[in-house]
Write a protein that holds these residues in place. Sequence first.
Motif, short mmCIF file in Angstrom:
data_model
loop_
_atom_site.label_atom_id
_atom_site.label_comp_id
_atom_site.label_asym_id
_atom_site.label_seq_id
_atom_site.Cartn_x
_atom_site.Cartn_y
_atom_site.Cartn_z
N PHE A 48 16.59 -4.00 -2.88
CA PHE A 48 16.12 -3.61 -4.21
C PHE A 48 15.41 -4.77 -4.90
CE2 PHE A 48 19.42 -0.05 -5.07
CZ PHE A 48 18.49 0.95 -4.85
N PHE A 49 16.02 -5.96 -4.84
CA PHE A 49 15.42 -7.12 -5.48
C PHE A 49 14.01 -7.37 -4.96
CE2 PHE A 49 14.20 -11.56 -5.13
CZ PHE A 49 14.08 -11.88 -6.47
N MET A 50 13.85 -7.37 -3.64
CA MET A 50 12.54 -7.64 -3.07
C MET A 50 11.53 -6.59 -3.52
SD MET A 50 13.04 -10.48 -1.65
CE MET A 50 11.46 -10.71 -0.85
N MET A 51 11.93 -5.33 -3.54
CA MET A 51 11.03 -4.27 -3.97
C MET A 51 10.67 -4.44 -5.44
SD MET A 51 9.47 -1.62 -2.80
CE MET A 51 8.07 -1.39 -3.87
N ALA A 52 11.67 -4.66 -6.27
CA ALA A 52 11.43 -4.80 -7.71
C ALA A 52 10.58 -6.03 -8.01
CB ALA A 52 12.77 -4.90 -8.46
N TYR A 53 10.85 -7.13 -7.32
CA TYR A 53 10.11 -8.35 -7.59
C TYR A 53 8.65 -8.24 -7.17
CZ TYR A 53 8.62 -13.11 -8.01
OH TYR A 53 7.91 -14.23 -8.37
N TYR A 54 8.42 -7.79 -5.95
CA TYR A 54 7.05 -7.74 -5.46
C TYR A 54 6.23 -6.61 -6.06
CZ TYR A 54 7.52 -11.59 -2.30
OH TYR A 54 7.68 -12.85 -1.80
N SER A 78 0.83 -1.22 0.00
CA SER A 78 0.00 0.00 0.00
C SER A 78 0.86 1.27 0.00
CB SER A 78 -0.97 0.01 1.19
OG SER A 78 -0.25 0.05 2.40
N GLU A 79 2.03 1.22 0.63
CA GLU A 79 2.92 2.38 0.64
C GLU A 79 3.99 2.29 -0.45
OE1 GLU A 79 4.45 3.55 4.45
OE2 GLU A 79 2.62 2.95 5.46
N LYS A 80 3.98 1.20 -1.21
CA LYS A 80 4.92 0.99 -2.32
C LYS A 80 6.38 1.12 -1.87
CE LYS A 80 1.50 0.71 -5.24
NZ LYS A 80 0.85 -0.56 -5.28
N LEU A 105 16.99 0.20 5.99
CA LEU A 105 17.01 0.50 4.56
C LEU A 105 15.58 0.66 4.09
CD1 LEU A 105 19.33 -1.92 5.13
CD2 LEU A 105 19.89 -1.22 2.82
N GLU A 106 15.35 1.65 3.25
CA GLU A 106 14.02 1.86 2.68
C GLU A 106 14.17 1.99 1.17
OE1 GLU A 106 10.48 5.18 2.72
OE2 GLU A 106 11.45 4.69 4.63
N ALA A 107 13.52 1.10 0.44
CA ALA A 107 13.59 1.09 -1.03
C ALA A 107 12.22 1.39 -1.60
CB ALA A 107 14.08 -0.27 -1.52
N LYS A 108 12.23 2.14 -2.72
CA LYS A 108 11.00 2.51 -3.40
C LYS A 108 11.20 2.41 -4.91
CE LYS A 108 9.91 6.06 0.00
NZ LYS A 108 9.66 7.47 0.24
N VAL A 109 10.12 2.15 -5.62
CA VAL A 109 10.13 2.25 -7.07
C VAL A 109 9.88 3.72 -7.41
CG1 VAL A 109 8.96 1.61 -9.21
CG2 VAL A 109 9.34 -0.11 -7.44
N THR A 110 10.77 4.28 -8.21
CA THR A 110 10.62 5.69 -8.59
C THR A 110 10.13 5.87 -10.02
OG1 THR A 110 12.96 5.86 -9.17
CG2 THR A 110 12.33 6.46 -6.91
#
Length: 151
Positions: free
Chosen positions: A81-87, A47-49, A113-118
């Motif tokens: 990054f991988f987890m963010m990109a994959y999910y 929900s928060e991406k 660590l906080e990763a986001k798709v930009t």
Amino acid sequence: MQLLKEAELARIAKAVPVQMIEDARLFLQITEMETLGFEYVIFHNDSEKKCICLFQPGPLLEGLPGIIHGSALGTVIDTTFFMMAYYSARAVFTGTMTITFKSPGILSSVVRLEAKVTGTEGRKVILSCEAQSSDRTIIFAEASAIFFRMR
């Protein structure tokens, strides 16, 4: 906690053959003993991406005395990054990753660590990540990456 389901691993294995899915690891394990190397957990918040990783580096990840080796922090950034990109976009391959180190991290402290798709462009998924102290007062590194979706 199971992060990737067997069907998801099988999908990845079609693009990157893995001899034994059951033995595949998403993260290097350099010792059987806990607290000596990589200790981390990643939470994906759809929900928060974003993905939040809490990482506590052990003494085997030392660079300068008492300091986290930059490549160890880089490995955890890439994993987050991988987890963010994959999910978020089913992207699984790191194309490029740039890390700017800002301050040394202390061994055995908790790194957040906080990763986001930009953004996205075709098969590309563009991400950003910040690694900081658990109280968010010190930035250890800022990173950006491009991941690719499978065809």
